[in-house]
Design an enzyme around this catalytic site. Sequence first.
Site, mmCIF file in Angstrom:
data_model
loop_
_atom_site.group_PDB
_atom_site.id
_atom_site.type_symbol
_atom_site.label_atom_id
_atom_site.label_comp_id
_atom_site.label_asym_id
_atom_site.label_seq_id
_atom_site.Cartn_x
_atom_site.Cartn_y
_atom_site.Cartn_z
ATOM 1 N N GLY A 12 1.291 4.838 -4.313
ATOM 2 C CA GLY A 12 1.294 5.467 -5.628
ATOM 3 C C GLY A 12 0.654 4.657 -6.732
ATOM 4 O O GLY A 12 0.965 4.863 -7.907
ATOM 5 N N SER A 13 -0.263 3.757 -6.395
ATOM 6 C CA SER A 13 -0.893 2.978 -7.471
ATOM 7 C C SER A 13 -1.766 3.885 -8.342
ATOM 8 O O SER A 13 -1.822 3.711 -9.569
ATOM 9 C CB SER A 13 -1.700 1.813 -6.906
ATOM 10 O OG SER A 13 -2.889 2.239 -6.290
ATOM 11 N N ASN A 14 -2.424 4.864 -7.734
ATOM 12 C CA ASN A 14 -3.210 5.808 -8.550
ATOM 13 C C ASN A 14 -2.305 6.683 -9.416
ATOM 14 O O ASN A 14 -2.612 6.939 -10.584
ATOM 15 C CB ASN A 14 -4.105 6.674 -7.660
ATOM 16 C CG ASN A 14 -5.359 5.942 -7.244
ATOM 17 O OD1 ASN A 14 -6.280 5.771 -8.042
ATOM 18 N ND2 ASN A 14 -5.385 5.467 -6.003
ATOM 19 N N MET A 90 -1.563 12.382 2.327
ATOM 20 C CA MET A 90 -2.068 12.192 3.684
ATOM 21 C C MET A 90 -1.821 13.375 4.623
ATOM 22 O O MET A 90 -1.851 13.204 5.835
ATOM 23 C CB MET A 90 -1.507 10.887 4.260
ATOM 24 C CG MET A 90 -2.049 9.659 3.545
ATOM 25 S SD MET A 90 -3.873 9.641 3.449
ATOM 26 C CE MET A 90 -4.177 8.022 2.752
ATOM 27 N N LEU A 92 -3.152 17.323 5.716
ATOM 28 C CA LEU A 92 -4.217 18.314 5.548
ATOM 29 C C LEU A 92 -3.660 19.514 4.786
ATOM 30 O O LEU A 92 -2.486 19.854 4.903
ATOM 31 C CB LEU A 92 -4.720 18.771 6.919
ATOM 32 C CG LEU A 92 -5.529 17.734 7.700
ATOM 33 C CD1 LEU A 92 -5.841 18.258 9.103
ATOM 34 C CD2 LEU A 92 -6.821 17.407 6.959
ATOM 35 N N HIS A 109 -11.232 9.569 -2.963
ATOM 36 C CA HIS A 109 -11.463 9.050 -1.614
ATOM 37 C C HIS A 109 -12.112 7.668 -1.724
ATOM 38 O O HIS A 109 -13.057 7.481 -2.489
ATOM 39 C CB HIS A 109 -12.373 10.010 -0.839
ATOM 40 C CG HIS A 109 -12.573 9.583 0.575
ATOM 41 N ND1 HIS A 109 -11.631 9.822 1.566
ATOM 42 C CD2 HIS A 109 -13.581 8.902 1.166
ATOM 43 C CE1 HIS A 109 -12.070 9.305 2.701
ATOM 44 N NE2 HIS A 109 -13.247 8.740 2.497
#
Length: 200
Positions: A12-14, A90, A92, A109
């Site tokens: 969760g750094s983003n 993570m 689909l 990405h």
Amino acid sequence: PYRIAVFASGQGSNFQTLIDASHKGILGAEIVLLVCNKPEAPVVERARRAGIDCFLFERKAYSRREDYEAEIAAELERRGVDLIVLAGYMLLLTPVLVDAYQGRMINIHPSLLPSFPGKDAIGQAWSYGVKVTGVTVHLVDGGMDTGPVIAQKIVEIEQADTIEALEEKIRAAEHDLYPQVVNWFAEGRIRIDGRKITIS
Ligand code: GAR
């Protein structure tokens, strides 16, 4: 205000950079929901600390991906979410969400797409031995990291770099780029014309 939901599965750094940007008033958007398929992941604690609601679930509790996505879609609808922001999510996606949020779902990405799609993009770039890599923010379509590119940022691999150093540089580039792109959406500056995306 413009409302976003963040989907994440891990560190969760983003997500944290988006929270920080929103607190600083530079995101132009409110984070109204975290969607996470790993209830034990560190990202969930970040949401709790920031007072952001969570939709938590486990993949194995559902037989089909469409089933939990329908629940998520209802949750997003109820909260009036304008944009889905994937940040290390993570799983689909199926057409249940992809079609409902066409042009309104973005992903980050850790490579310069179309190079190194899929899992472990940083490891793939490292093993390949490229001298230049980077990060890509793109719209999500039905494929695996195939949607139209919105923005990219270059990261150079230097002689002295280890893979850990590269991971750190990639993460820093992501943290720079992602809040910026979300802000462009919030300000209505993104125009989509097929694969051609322009920022006014
Ligand atoms: C980020 O590097 C993101 O680009 C990547 O997962 C990491 C999540 O880090 N996403 C993918 O590889 C998607 N295929 P974070 O949890 O610290 O934000």
